[in-house]
Motif scaffolding. Structure first.
Motif, PDB file in Angstrom:
ATOM      1  N   ILE A  53     -12.480 -18.973 -16.054  1.00 27.85           N
ATOM      2  CA  ILE A  53     -13.505 -18.077 -16.596  1.00 27.85           C
ATOM      3  C   ILE A  53     -14.186 -18.718 -17.804  1.00 27.85           C
ATOM      4  N   ASP A  54     -13.366 -19.254 -18.695  1.00 27.33           N
ATOM      5  CA  ASP A  54     -13.943 -19.831 -19.912  1.00 27.33           C
ATOM      6  C   ASP A  54     -14.715 -21.112 -19.648  1.00 27.33           C
ATOM      7  N   ASP A  55     -14.171 -21.985 -18.810  1.00 21.27           N
ATOM      8  CA  ASP A  55     -14.918 -23.214 -18.529  1.00 21.27           C
ATOM      9  C   ASP A  55     -16.269 -22.863 -17.899  1.00 21.27           C
ATOM     10  N   ALA A  56     -16.289 -21.815 -17.096  1.00 21.17           N
ATOM     11  CA  ALA A  56     -17.559 -21.414 -16.473  1.00 21.17           C
ATOM     12  C   ALA A  56     -18.488 -20.757 -17.500  1.00 21.17           C
ATOM     13  N   LEU A  57     -17.956 -19.794 -18.255  1.00 21.87           N
ATOM     14  CA  LEU A  57     -18.827 -19.077 -19.197  1.00 21.87           C
ATOM     15  C   LEU A  57     -19.298 -19.968 -20.351  1.00 21.87           C
ATOM     16  N   MET A  58     -18.457 -20.907 -20.720  1.00 20.13           N
ATOM     17  CA  MET A  58     -18.847 -21.812 -21.815  1.00 20.13           C
ATOM     18  C   MET A  58     -19.657 -22.992 -21.287  1.00 20.13           C
ATOM     19  N   LYS A  59     -19.948 -22.934 -19.996  1.00 19.15           N
ATOM     20  CA  LYS A  59     -20.839 -23.909 -19.337  1.00 19.15           C
ATOM     21  C   LYS A  59     -20.365 -25.362 -19.474  1.00 19.15           C
ATOM     22  N   MET A  60     -19.058 -25.543 -19.251  1.00 21.64           N
ATOM     23  CA  MET A  60     -18.503 -26.886 -19.339  1.00 21.64           C
ATOM     24  C   MET A  60     -19.144 -27.758 -18.264  1.00 21.64           C
ATOM     25  N   SER A  61     -19.654 -28.928 -18.679  1.00 26.13           N
ATOM     26  CA  SER A  61     -20.204 -29.819 -17.661  1.00 26.13           C
ATOM     27  C   SER A  61     -19.101 -30.740 -17.143  1.00 26.13           C
ATOM     28  N   LEU A  62     -18.146 -31.029 -17.988  1.00 22.20           N
ATOM     29  CA  LEU A  62     -17.069 -31.951 -17.620  1.00 22.20           C
ATOM     30  C   LEU A  62     -15.771 -31.461 -18.257  1.00 22.20           C
ATOM     31  N   VAL A  63     -14.706 -31.523 -17.487  1.00 19.56           N
ATOM     32  CA  VAL A  63     -13.390 -31.170 -18.014  1.00 19.56           C
ATOM     33  C   VAL A  63     -12.579 -32.463 -18.129  1.00 19.56           C
ATOM     34  N   ILE A  64     -12.299 -32.861 -19.364  1.00 17.76           N
ATOM     35  CA  ILE A  64     -11.473 -34.050 -19.595  1.00 17.76           C
ATOM     36  C   ILE A  64     -10.110 -33.534 -20.041  1.00 17.76           C
ATOM     37  N   ARG A  65      -9.090 -33.813 -19.246  1.00 17.93           N
ATOM     38  CA  ARG A  65      -7.761 -33.335 -19.627  1.00 17.93           C
ATOM     39  C   ARG A  65      -6.693 -34.252 -19.043  1.00 17.93           C
ATOM     40  N   GLY A  66      -5.451 -33.969 -19.410  1.00 12.05           N
ATOM     41  CA  GLY A  66      -4.344 -34.817 -18.977  1.00 12.05           C
ATOM     42  C   GLY A  66      -4.119 -34.730 -17.479  1.00 12.05           C
ATOM     43  N   GLU A  67      -3.624 -35.848 -16.962  1.00 10.06           N
ATOM     44  CA  GLU A  67      -3.338 -35.969 -15.539  1.00 10.06           C
ATOM     45  C   GLU A  67      -2.325 -34.920 -15.047  1.00 10.06           C
ATOM     46  N   ASP A  68      -1.503 -34.416 -15.977  1.00 10.65           N
ATOM     47  CA  ASP A  68      -0.526 -33.394 -15.587  1.00 10.65           C
ATOM     48  C   ASP A  68      -1.198 -32.122 -15.092  1.00 10.65           C
ATOM     49  N   HIS A  69      -2.506 -32.014 -15.279  1.00 11.26           N
ATOM     50  CA  HIS A  69      -3.211 -30.823 -14.801  1.00 11.26           C
ATOM     51  C   HIS A  69      -3.878 -31.012 -13.444  1.00 11.26           C
ATOM     52  N   ILE A  70      -3.705 -32.193 -12.857  1.00 14.16           N
ATOM     53  CA  ILE A  70      -4.370 -32.426 -11.561  1.00 14.16           C
ATOM     54  C   ILE A  70      -3.967 -31.363 -10.539  1.00 14.16           C
ATOM     55  N   SER A  71      -2.702 -30.995 -10.546  1.00 19.45           N
ATOM     56  CA  SER A  71      -2.260 -30.036  -9.528  1.00 19.45           C
ATOM     57  C   SER A  71      -2.885 -28.653  -9.735  1.00 19.45           C
ATOM     58  N   ASN A  72      -3.368 -28.381 -10.928  1.00 19.18           N
ATOM     59  CA  ASN A  72      -4.056 -27.093 -11.152  1.00 19.18           C
ATOM     60  C   ASN A  72      -5.496 -27.109 -10.661  1.00 19.18           C
ATOM     61  N   THR A  73      -6.038 -28.301 -10.550  1.00 13.16           N
ATOM     62  CA  THR A  73      -7.469 -28.409 -10.279  1.00 13.16           C
ATOM     63  C   THR A  73      -7.907 -27.738  -8.967  1.00 13.16           C
ATOM     64  N   PRO A  74      -7.219 -27.962  -7.814  1.00 15.41           N
ATOM     65  CA  PRO A  74      -7.686 -27.285  -6.595  1.00 15.41           C
ATOM     66  C   PRO A  74      -7.622 -25.759  -6.732  1.00 15.41           C
ATOM     67  N   LYS A  75      -6.592 -25.264  -7.393  1.00 10.84           N
ATOM     68  CA  LYS A  75      -6.485 -23.806  -7.569  1.00 10.84           C
ATOM     69  C   LYS A  75      -7.675 -23.298  -8.369  1.00 10.84           C
ATOM     70  N   GLN A  76      -8.003 -24.046  -9.410  1.00 10.31           N
ATOM     71  CA  GLN A  76      -9.112 -23.604 -10.253  1.00 10.31           C
ATOM     72  C   GLN A  76     -10.433 -23.655  -9.481  1.00 10.31           C
ATOM     73  N   ILE A  77     -10.590 -24.698  -8.675  1.00  6.05           N
ATOM     74  CA  ILE A  77     -11.839 -24.818  -7.908  1.00  6.05           C
ATOM     75  C   ILE A  77     -11.985 -23.642  -6.937  1.00  6.05           C
ATOM     76  N   LEU A  78     -10.873 -23.252  -6.323  1.00  2.00           N
ATOM     77  CA  LEU A  78     -10.947 -22.117  -5.385  1.00  2.00           C
ATOM     78  C   LEU A  78     -11.296 -20.820  -6.131  1.00  2.00           C
ATOM     79  N   MET A  79     -10.868 -20.714  -7.356  1.00  2.00           N
ATOM     80  CA  MET A  79     -11.237 -19.529  -8.150  1.00  2.00           C
ATOM     81  C   MET A  79     -12.725 -19.530  -8.504  1.00  2.00           C
ATOM     82  N   TYR A  80     -13.250 -20.700  -8.912  1.00  2.00           N
ATOM     83  CA  TYR A  80     -14.701 -20.780  -9.190  1.00  2.00           C
ATOM     84  C   TYR A  80     -15.468 -20.320  -7.956  1.00  2.00           C
TER      85      TYR A  80
END
Ligand code: GLU
Length: 437
Positions: A151-178
């Motif tokens: 919600i926040d990355d979308a509302l804050m209009k993030m163009s790029l998310v730079i974060r630790g590799e430990d979050h890769i497994s969260n990424t598909p879940k987040q994409i499905l939510m978007y």
């Protein structure tokens, strides 16, 4: 992203602990990216876990970010945005993509293969998810990480998310939510982890400590920032020393390495020493003074001029400011003991030679480094000794240590009375503990 849009990135720490080096490096990459692209850098405090989030951690995170030389354009607290998360959860319920069970709201993943084009790692394809539904709002009304993050990355209009590799497994879940919410998906850049030198996870013993601990140990902010950057990025041309402001001019996220970086304490110590050396004399003395005051190290009557002289004696020899406390203690306190590794030197009674030296020194009108050195060498020559044979015991006498700063510089700083008293102390020690040779 439209070309007219400003790049927007964020660092999103949870204030459930101090800022550690991994987080600090993620923050640095975000900051560099934002400043390089003249974009916006948002600090988003992910304090949804109300029980574990602490003001003390939050304060330290912000202080450490600033101490490392970074700034941010906006700050948000997720704990103040619960209404928003509830509204979006309701939208998902209304569209049949989420449902409520036992006071918690579950999101149903509508799984399809997810693919991202990671700016660091290239194409990543996710073929499956570990679960087909997930809590997004917990019983106590707090949102879960994946949901509030989206919600926040979308509302804050993030163009790029730079974060630790430990979050890769969260990424598909987040994409499905978007997608379920009909929101734009940002780009991603997953930064590799920092490993210990042995290749395993970082442990506290091998550097996995908070930025504040590094600060307390006397590391300089610029050296830490420089070292962390270098762990997964290179300014090119074998260059190693680079300040944040220089790095921001040339930083490109695509040039960050894919492979995990190994943390080397020796390298960090070397780099910190380089930064200490290149700090201007005045600034360095102020740093030392501040550091020592913070540690309550200085005797009350220490004069500013004396402190300055001692500080400068050690400038080229420190890898961190805390070394000063160990190595320069003898310049402030008379109660030092002889280090274990000086045993061999202590066993050889040279009281006769040192007595002669004391006598000559006591007659010197100008007790400066030139005069003491001249006299010293003369005494050694007259006694048929190599200068080195006299240097070792004299150094031990003055400092209790086998190694130290330039001997004659140190003598000048200590002054005649102290030098003679300390030489006498060693003579007394010899006479009490060894037989004369
Ligand atoms: N609060 C998360 C963390 O500290 C942020 C992860 C992210 O950047 O999406 O790991």
């Amino acid at each position: 992203m439209k070309s007219s849009d400003k790049p927007i990135v964020r660092f999103a720490p949870s204030p459930t602990g101090y800022l550690h080096i991994g987080g600090a490096r993620t923050c640095l990459f975000n900051w560099l990216y934002a400043r390089h692209t003249q974009g916006k850098f948002i600090l988003r405090i992910e304090d949804t876990d109300l029980a574990r989030s602490k003001q003390e951690y939050l304060d330290e995170i912000i202080e450490s970010i600033k101490w490392l030389g970074m700034d941010f354009d906006e700050i948000y607290y997720q704990s103040k945005r619960f209404d928003l998360y509830h509204d979006y959860a309701q939208k998902l319920i209304d569209s049949g993509k989420a449902y409520k069970k036992d006071d918690a709201i579950f999101f149903k993943y509508d799984f399809a293969n997810v693919e991202i084009d990671d700016l660091i790692r290239g194409k990543i394809v996710f073929n499956e998810l570990p679960k087909d539904e997930e809590v997004i709002i917990k019983k106590d009304g707090t949102p879960t990480y994946n949901f509030s993050c989206v919600i926040d990355d979308a509302l804050m209009k993030m163009s790029l998310v730079i974060r630790g590799e430990d979050h890769i497994s969260n990424t598909p879940k987040q994409i499905l939510m978007y997608k379920a919410l009909g929101l734009n998906v940002p780009q991603y850049a997953h930064v590799p982890l920092i490993m210990s030198e042995e290749g395993g996870r970082m442990s506290k013993r091998y550097g996995a400590t908070s930025i504040r601990e590094y600060k307390q140990e006397g590391y300089l902010a610029q050296a830490i920032a420089n070292y962390l950057l270098l762990l997964s990025w290179s300014p090119g041309g074998n260059r190693e020393i680079i300040t944040l402001s220089e790095a921001k001019d040339i930083f490109e996220i695509k040039k960050v390495n894919k492979t995990a970086a190994a943390f080397s304490m020796d390298k960090l110590n070397w780099m910190n020493g380089e930064y200490i050396k290149k700090t201007g004399a005045q600034e360095y003395v102020a740093l030392i003074e501040d550091y020592l005051k913070g540690k309550n190290f200085l005797p009350e009557n220490t004069g500013a001029e004396y402190l300055k002289k001692v500080a400068l004696l050690f400038k080229e020899r420190l890898s961190k400011l805390s070394d000063f406390i160990i190595r320069a203690r003898f310049c402030f306190y008379d109660d030092y003991t002889y280090d274990d590794d000086t045993k061999e030197i202590l066993e050889r009674n040279m009281s006769k030679e040192v007595n002669i030296l004391m006598d000559k020194f006591s007659k010197l009108a100008n007790f400066n480094k030139e005069e003491t050195e001249k006299e010293f060498r003369q005494v050694a020559a007259d006694l048929g000794l190599k200068a080195r044979d006299l240097v070792h015991p004299v150094r031990v006498a003055l400092s209790g240590k086998k190694v130290g700063p330039g001997l004659f510089e140190a003598m000048e700083v200590l002054g005649k009375d102290k030098v003679i008293a300390r030489l006498k102390r060693l003579v007394d020690y010899w006479n009490a503990n060894t037989s004369k040779q």
